[in-house]
Design a protein around this motif. Structure first.
Motif, PDB file in Angstrom:
ATOM      1  N   ARG A  72      -9.121  35.758 -31.130  1.00  6.30           N
ATOM      2  CA  ARG A  72      -8.934  34.701 -32.124  1.00  6.30           C
ATOM      3  C   ARG A  72      -9.565  35.049 -33.466  1.00  6.30           C
ATOM      4  O   ARG A  72      -9.074  34.646 -34.512  1.00  6.30           O
ATOM      5  CB  ARG A  72      -9.540  33.395 -31.614  1.00  6.30           C
ATOM      6  CG  ARG A  72      -8.769  32.749 -30.477  1.00  6.30           C
ATOM      7  CD  ARG A  72      -9.476  31.491 -30.016  1.00  6.30           C
ATOM      8  NE  ARG A  72      -8.707  30.784 -28.996  1.00  6.30           N
ATOM      9  CZ  ARG A  72      -9.114  29.666 -28.395  1.00  6.30           C
ATOM     10  NH1 ARG A  72     -10.279  29.136 -28.716  1.00  6.30           N
ATOM     11  NH2 ARG A  72      -8.360  29.096 -27.488  1.00  6.30           N
ATOM     12  N   ARG A  73     -10.655  35.790 -33.426  1.00  2.99           N
ATOM     13  CA  ARG A  73     -11.426  36.036 -34.638  1.00  2.99           C
ATOM     14  C   ARG A  73     -11.051  37.334 -35.332  1.00  2.99           C
ATOM     15  O   ARG A  73     -11.362  37.525 -36.506  1.00  2.99           O
ATOM     16  CB  ARG A  73     -12.925  36.035 -34.323  1.00  2.99           C
ATOM     17  CG  ARG A  73     -13.437  34.698 -33.798  1.00  2.99           C
ATOM     18  CD  ARG A  73     -14.946  34.665 -33.781  1.00  2.99           C
ATOM     19  NE  ARG A  73     -15.491  34.790 -35.129  1.00  2.99           N
ATOM     20  CZ  ARG A  73     -15.550  33.803 -36.012  1.00  2.99           C
ATOM     21  NH1 ARG A  73     -15.072  32.608 -35.699  1.00  2.99           N
ATOM     22  NH2 ARG A  73     -16.068  33.998 -37.199  1.00  2.99           N
ATOM     23  N   ILE A  74     -10.399  38.256 -34.590  1.00  2.00           N
ATOM     24  CA  ILE A  74     -10.066  39.553 -35.170  1.00  2.00           C
ATOM     25  C   ILE A  74      -8.572  39.818 -34.988  1.00  2.00           C
ATOM     26  O   ILE A  74      -8.076  39.840 -33.859  1.00  2.00           O
ATOM     27  CB  ILE A  74     -10.863  40.689 -34.504  1.00  2.00           C
ATOM     28  CG1 ILE A  74     -12.370  40.447 -34.633  1.00  2.00           C
ATOM     29  CG2 ILE A  74     -10.485  42.027 -35.124  1.00  2.00           C
ATOM     30  CD1 ILE A  74     -13.215  41.460 -33.881  1.00  2.00           C
ATOM     31  N   ALA A  75      -7.872  40.031 -36.076  1.00  2.00           N
ATOM     32  CA  ALA A  75      -6.483  40.491 -36.031  1.00  2.00           C
ATOM     33  C   ALA A  75      -6.502  41.983 -36.344  1.00  2.00           C
ATOM     34  O   ALA A  75      -7.027  42.397 -37.388  1.00  2.00           O
ATOM     35  CB  ALA A  75      -5.627  39.749 -37.045  1.00  2.00           C
ATOM     36  N   TYR A  76      -5.958  42.769 -35.434  1.00  2.08           N
ATOM     37  CA  TYR A  76      -6.022  44.231 -35.565  1.00  2.08           C
ATOM     38  C   TYR A  76      -4.619  44.797 -35.673  1.00  2.08           C
ATOM     39  O   TYR A  76      -3.771  44.557 -34.816  1.00  2.08           O
ATOM     40  CB  TYR A  76      -6.742  44.818 -34.347  1.00  2.08           C
ATOM     41  CG  TYR A  76      -6.726  46.331 -34.278  1.00  2.08           C
ATOM     42  CD1 TYR A  76      -7.229  47.105 -35.325  1.00  2.08           C
ATOM     43  CD2 TYR A  76      -6.232  46.980 -33.152  1.00  2.08           C
ATOM     44  CE1 TYR A  76      -7.220  48.483 -35.256  1.00  2.08           C
ATOM     45  CE2 TYR A  76      -6.234  48.369 -33.067  1.00  2.08           C
ATOM     46  CZ  TYR A  76      -6.727  49.110 -34.124  1.00  2.08           C
ATOM     47  OH  TYR A  76      -6.717  50.476 -34.051  1.00  2.08           O
ATOM     48  N   LEU A  77      -4.382  45.526 -36.740  1.00  2.00           N
ATOM     49  CA  LEU A  77      -3.099  46.184 -36.968  1.00  2.00           C
ATOM     50  C   LEU A  77      -3.311  47.685 -36.844  1.00  2.00           C
ATOM     51  O   LEU A  77      -3.801  48.336 -37.770  1.00  2.00           O
ATOM     52  CB  LEU A  77      -2.567  45.837 -38.358  1.00  2.00           C
ATOM     53  CG  LEU A  77      -1.245  46.489 -38.772  1.00  2.00           C
ATOM     54  CD1 LEU A  77      -0.110  46.031 -37.864  1.00  2.00           C
ATOM     55  CD2 LEU A  77      -0.922  46.157 -40.227  1.00  2.00           C
ATOM     56  N   PRO A  78      -2.988  48.280 -35.681  1.00  2.00           N
ATOM     57  CA  PRO A  78      -3.209  49.715 -35.503  1.00  2.00           C
ATOM     58  C   PRO A  78      -2.169  50.540 -36.230  1.00  2.00           C
ATOM     59  O   PRO A  78      -1.111  50.037 -36.611  1.00  2.00           O
ATOM     60  CB  PRO A  78      -3.098  49.899 -33.983  1.00  2.00           C
ATOM     61  CG  PRO A  78      -2.165  48.804 -33.558  1.00  2.00           C
ATOM     62  CD  PRO A  78      -2.415  47.647 -34.495  1.00  2.00           C
ATOM     63  N   GLN A  79      -2.456  51.804 -36.402  1.00  2.20           N
ATOM     64  CA  GLN A  79      -1.490  52.698 -37.047  1.00  2.20           C
ATOM     65  C   GLN A  79      -0.503  53.224 -36.014  1.00  2.20           C
ATOM     66  O   GLN A  79      -0.832  53.406 -34.848  1.00  2.20           O
ATOM     67  CB  GLN A  79      -2.214  53.867 -37.706  1.00  2.20           C
ATOM     68  CG  GLN A  79      -3.017  54.745 -36.769  1.00  2.20           C
ATOM     69  CD  GLN A  79      -3.505  56.008 -37.445  1.00  2.20           C
ATOM     70  OE1 GLN A  79      -2.702  56.868 -37.813  1.00  2.20           O
ATOM     71  NE2 GLN A  79      -4.811  56.131 -37.612  1.00  2.20           N
ATOM     72  N   GLY A  80       0.735  53.428 -36.467  1.00  3.08           N
ATOM     73  CA  GLY A  80       1.738  54.094 -35.650  1.00  3.08           C
ATOM     74  C   GLY A  80       2.013  53.439 -34.316  1.00  3.08           C
ATOM     75  O   GLY A  80       2.296  54.116 -33.333  1.00  3.08           O
ATOM     76  N   GLN A  81       1.925  52.114 -34.261  1.00  2.49           N
ATOM     77  CA  GLN A  81       2.128  51.441 -32.973  1.00  2.49           C
ATOM     78  C   GLN A  81       3.595  51.505 -32.554  1.00  2.49           C
ATOM     79  O   GLN A  81       4.496  51.233 -33.336  1.00  2.49           O
ATOM     80  CB  GLN A  81       1.672  49.987 -33.050  1.00  2.49           C
ATOM     81  CG  GLN A  81       1.677  49.281 -31.711  1.00  2.49           C
ATOM     82  CD  GLN A  81       1.076  47.886 -31.809  1.00  2.49           C
ATOM     83  OE1 GLN A  81       0.809  47.404 -32.896  1.00  2.49           O
ATOM     84  NE2 GLN A  81       0.882  47.238 -30.692  1.00  2.49           N
ATOM     85  N   THR A  82       3.829  51.860 -31.308  1.00  2.87           N
ATOM     86  CA  THR A  82       5.176  51.926 -30.752  1.00  2.87           C
ATOM     87  C   THR A  82       5.528  50.602 -30.092  1.00  2.87           C
ATOM     88  O   THR A  82       4.717  50.025 -29.368  1.00  2.87           O
ATOM     89  CB  THR A  82       5.281  53.059 -29.712  1.00  2.87           C
ATOM     90  OG1 THR A  82       4.933  54.292 -30.346  1.00  2.87           O
ATOM     91  CG2 THR A  82       6.695  53.158 -29.164  1.00  2.87           C
ATOM     92  N   ILE A  83       6.733  50.115 -30.344  1.00  4.46           N
ATOM     93  CA  ILE A  83       7.211  48.873 -29.729  1.00  4.46           C
ATOM     94  C   ILE A  83       8.134  49.248 -28.582  1.00  4.46           C
ATOM     95  O   ILE A  83       9.160  49.903 -28.773  1.00  4.46           O
ATOM     96  CB  ILE A  83       7.959  48.006 -30.761  1.00  4.46           C
ATOM     97  CG1 ILE A  83       7.032  47.718 -31.955  1.00  4.46           C
ATOM     98  CG2 ILE A  83       8.428  46.700 -30.126  1.00  4.46           C
ATOM     99  CD1 ILE A  83       7.731  47.072 -33.118  1.00  4.46           C
ATOM    100  N   HIS A  84       7.777  48.845 -27.375  1.00  5.56           N
ATOM    101  CA  HIS A  84       8.498  49.304 -26.191  1.00  5.56           C
ATOM    102  C   HIS A  84       9.583  48.333 -25.717  1.00  5.56           C
ATOM    103  O   HIS A  84      10.395  48.700 -24.878  1.00  5.56           O
ATOM    104  CB  HIS A  84       7.507  49.548 -25.047  1.00  5.56           C
ATOM    105  CG  HIS A  84       6.515  50.638 -25.333  1.00  5.56           C
ATOM    106  ND1 HIS A  84       6.835  51.973 -25.281  1.00  5.56           N
ATOM    107  CD2 HIS A  84       5.209  50.571 -25.701  1.00  5.56           C
ATOM    108  CE1 HIS A  84       5.771  52.694 -25.580  1.00  5.56           C
ATOM    109  NE2 HIS A  84       4.762  51.871 -25.837  1.00  5.56           N
TER     110      HIS A  84
END
Length: 263
Positions: A72-84
């Motif tokens: 809830r407190r941290i939104a994390y946007l990683p690099q190069g994330q693959t959508i499966h």
């Protein structure tokens, strides 16, 4: 507020982050430095996704937080994330609301408002019913950002959020990150383009070989001598419309930084 006190991370016997200390408050904070400097590792440690030594506190509370509170407190946007999965844009963005829902509960009206706002801010409303696997790389990157925005977390961690985006959408994304900061969030973003970092960030931290070598406003942090020492390149520093411009020019012959990038 995120506080780092002597934070270190060791991977495969190598110290990737080396005793980093900083107090990170409101605004857009850019993590910059050459490849392999430890930027992504540090941001993952802040997100509670890897083991570290030292102390990280979030709003005065020692990390790592409990899983649900962290979500809830941290939104994390990683690099190069693959959508499966071939989800629609709207359904994938809706996943950002899961931390706010009870188990097996469906999104309610408040969640719908947050999802719609995230779609609108990332210019994805017209694509809300499109399957993810039918989108371009840049569109997918914006969908993942929209999912992070839908969390409405007070801390947003973005690891190379501009990858695969054209210049127009790079500017759009940095505007969105500044908008999150204006709403009171702390935004920490890993960036490579020095001009974008200088123009859009309130504060810059430069990492080199895992160590924090500079911390301050872009005007203070980015100078020709430091860029040469850290990146191994000469650079033109100027201004346009009152905003800074940093243009790398040539490698500095024989500099350790240039030798590292060549290796």
């Amino acid at each position: 507020m995120v506080t780092l006190d002597q934070v270190s991370v060791t991977l495969d016997g190598r110290q990737v982050v080396d005793h980093v200390s900083a107090a990170l408050g409101d605004g857009v904070i850019g993590l910059i430095g050459p490849n392999g400097a430890g930027k992504s590792t540090l941001i993952r440690a802040i997100a509670g996704l890897m083991a570290y030594e030292g102390v990280i506190t979030i709003d005065g509370r020692p990390a790592p937080l409990a899983a649900r509170e962290r979500a809830r407190r941290i939104a994390y946007l990683p690099q190069g994330q693959t959508i499966h999965w071939p989800l629609t844009v709207e359904r994938l963005v809706a996943l950002g609301r899961l931390p706010h829902l009870a188990p097996f509960a469906r999104p309610g009206a408040v969640d719908g408002v947050a999802i719609a706002a995230a779609l609108e801010r990332t210019e994805l409303t017209a694509l809300r019913d499109r399957p993810i696997d039918q989108l371009s790389g840049g569109e997918r990157a914006r969908v993942l950002l929209a999912r992070a925005l839908a969390v409405e977390a007070p801390l947003l961690l973005a690891d190379e959020p501009l990858a695969a985006l054209d210049p127009s959408h790079q500017i759009e994304v940095m505007g969105l990150l500044r908008g999150e900061a204006a709403r009171g969030a702390t935004v920490i973003a890993v960036l490579h383009d020095l001009t974008i970092a200088a123009r859009w960030c309130d504060r810059l931290l430069i990492l080199n070989e895992g160590r924090l070598v500079a911390d301050g406003s872009p005007d203070v942090v980015l100078n020709a001598e430091r860029i040469a020492a850290v990146y191994g390149v000469t650079a033109h520093l100027g201004r346009s419309g009152g905003a800074p411009i940093v243009v790398p020019l040539n490698r500095v012959a024989g500099s350790p930084a240039a030798d590292q990038t060549r290796g």
